[in-house]
Enzyme design. Structure first.
Site, PDB file in Angstrom:
ATOM      1  N   ASP A 100       0.944  -1.198  -0.142  1.00 10.43           N
ATOM      2  CA  ASP A 100      -0.124  -0.022   0.099  1.00 10.43           C
ATOM      3  C   ASP A 100       0.888   1.262  -0.017  1.00 10.43           C
ATOM      4  O   ASP A 100       0.315   2.325   0.226  1.00 10.43           O
ATOM      5  CB  ASP A 100      -0.774  -0.050   1.411  1.00 10.43           C
ATOM      6  CG  ASP A 100      -1.976  -0.880   0.795  1.00 10.43           C
ATOM      7  OD1 ASP A 100      -2.579  -1.174  -0.307  1.00 10.43           O
ATOM      8  OD2 ASP A 100      -2.791  -1.728   1.879  1.00 10.43           O
ATOM      9  N   ASP A 157      -6.801  -5.436  -4.275  1.00 13.31           N
ATOM     10  CA  ASP A 157      -6.733  -4.069  -4.110  1.00 13.31           C
ATOM     11  C   ASP A 157      -5.505  -3.614  -4.606  1.00 13.31           C
ATOM     12  O   ASP A 157      -5.255  -2.484  -5.005  1.00 13.31           O
ATOM     13  CB  ASP A 157      -6.417  -3.955  -2.375  1.00 13.31           C
ATOM     14  CG  ASP A 157      -7.559  -4.751  -1.609  1.00 13.31           C
ATOM     15  OD1 ASP A 157      -7.825  -5.938  -2.174  1.00 13.31           O
ATOM     16  OD2 ASP A 157      -7.878  -4.141  -0.478  1.00 13.31           O
TER      17      ASP A 157
HETATM   18  N1  GLY Z   1      -7.013  -1.978   0.768  1.00 11.26           N
HETATM   19  C1  GLY Z   1      -7.611  -2.477   1.898  1.00 11.26           C
HETATM   20  C2  GLY Z   1      -9.292  -1.975   1.615  1.00 11.26           C
HETATM   21  O1  GLY Z   1      -9.656  -1.949   0.859  1.00 11.26           O
HETATM   22  O2  GLY Z   1      -9.708  -2.418   2.881  1.00 11.26           O
END
Ligand code: GLY
Length: 377
Positions: A100, A157
């Protein structure tokens, strides 16, 4: 106009932005360089103090850069730049960072660089891209998502993190990161997205051989389900990979996921639940998914022929209008705008609460309709 919305829709978007701006102004006074996540009793706490490497820590900065771009108000840029500086310790210490880094530095350093050309921000963005690149697993051809757990996993994600690599290749002139990003996106086409347009959340790999070992449930209802934020990440993420590479399969995949999302959302009058394959009762909503999907649909609309465009634009407007009619808190005395967002299905405390990234995507969506946004991805 890019999206060809009706005069009535334009009026609605203008009024909604005015409401958003009032709220952002009030929060900007209160929050400064805070890293908000989920408000407690109407007030954000500073997630940066508790967990500096938490993946949502830059969405407030993203809101501020979008608002700065739309209005020119320097107070927004000042606080966004302060968030970016606070994140330096996370880059230096490295600990806790995962895939992330894309979300975290696209909304801070890369946005700052894109809007002002700030050199220090360009360097921060390149460092963050290098961290993501270092997570590439040649056995399996994917970016490892998280650091915890026995399995090495890739998650849907991550499609939203890939743009920092596309950007990194652009600014360094070295195509290696773009190629890695495409290798991961190709893996997602094969292993994460399903043929019917729905998406898995997680795919686990054997670290030595790169064989797929399982596709467990994640933040949605369970294995084989259709977690709506994951569907939104797939719509938007695949469309972004198409934007940055021109590879047709990415746009086709984004459209398939969009059609799956819209067929299900229509059955719920565009109030989006946490998972399209959860039991009918009780219904738990996730408006972060609605807002993110709307932005993804607007992105798709920019890459399709004229006659296809209205499906995506009309649906995005419908999702955003429904959200603002039913699920927004416009009281400037309270933090958080989009209500009933859900981080995950299985934890009551994280269900149907305001979450900062819901607000980011709402702001981006409305500014897109007004053509006052800039591409943060
Ligand atoms: N990227 C983590 C979520 O969407 O909760």
């Amino acid at each position: 106009m890019k999206y060809e919305i009706t005069p009535k829709e334009l009026e609605w978007a203008q009024q909604t932005w005015e409401r958003l701006e009032r709220k952002i102004d009030a929060q900007n006074e209160r929050l400064g360089s805070m890293m908000p996540y989920i408000p407690v009793n109407g007030r954000y706490e500073d997630m940066g103090e508790e967990h500096l490497a938490w993946w949502t820590n830059s969405f407030w900065s993203g809101i501020l850069w979008q608002a700065y771009h739309a209005t020119g108000k320097q107070a927004y840029a000042d606080n966004a730049a302060a968030v970016e500086e606070r994140l330096d310790r996370a880059l230096e210490e490295y600990a806790g960072l995962d895939h992330d880094v894309g979300f975290m530095w696209l909304h801070t350093a890369v946005a700052h660089y894109r809007l002002t050309g700030n050199e220090q921000s360009r360097l921060r963005g390149i460092h963050a891209a290098a961290v993501l690149a270092s997570r590439f697993q040649p056995a399996g051809n994917y970016f490892r998502a998280w650091n915890h757990g026995e399995d090495s996993v890739a998650i849907v994600d991550c499609l939203m993190n890939l743009p920092i690599l596309y950007w990194g290749s652009e600014v360094t002139g070295d195509s290696a990161w773009k190629k890695l990003a495409m290798t991961h996106a190709d893996m997602a086409l094969r292993e994460i997205l399903r043929p019917d347009g729905s998406s898995n959340h997680i795919v686990a790999f054997d670290r030595e051989t790169g064989e797929v070992t399982k596709k467990p449930g994640g933040q949605g209802y369970g294995e084989g389900s259709a977690w709506t934020r994951g569907q939104a990440w797939a719509i938007y993420g695949m469309a972004l990979s198409y934007r940055h590479t021109g590879k047709q399969e990415y746009l086709d995949a984004s459209k398939r996921t969009a059609h799956y999302f819209l067929a299900n959302a229509a059955l719920m009058d565009y109030d989006v639940a946490i998972d399209f394959r959860a039991p009918a009762e009780p219904v738990y909503y996730d408006n972060t998914a609605a807002a993110c999907a709307a932005c993804g649909l607007l992105e798709v609309s920019e890459h399709v022929p004229d006659l296809e465009r209205p499906l995506y634009v009309r649906s995005a407007v419908k999702l955003l209008q429904r959200l603002t009619e039913r699920f927004c808190n416009w009281n400037p005395e309270e933090d958080g705008i989009t209500t009933k967002g859900s981080a995950r299905y299985d934890r009551a405390s994280d269900r149907e609460v305001p979450i900062i990234y819901g607000d980011y995507f709402l702001a981006e969506g409305v500014l897109r309709l007004l053509e006052k946004d800039f591409l943060i991805w």
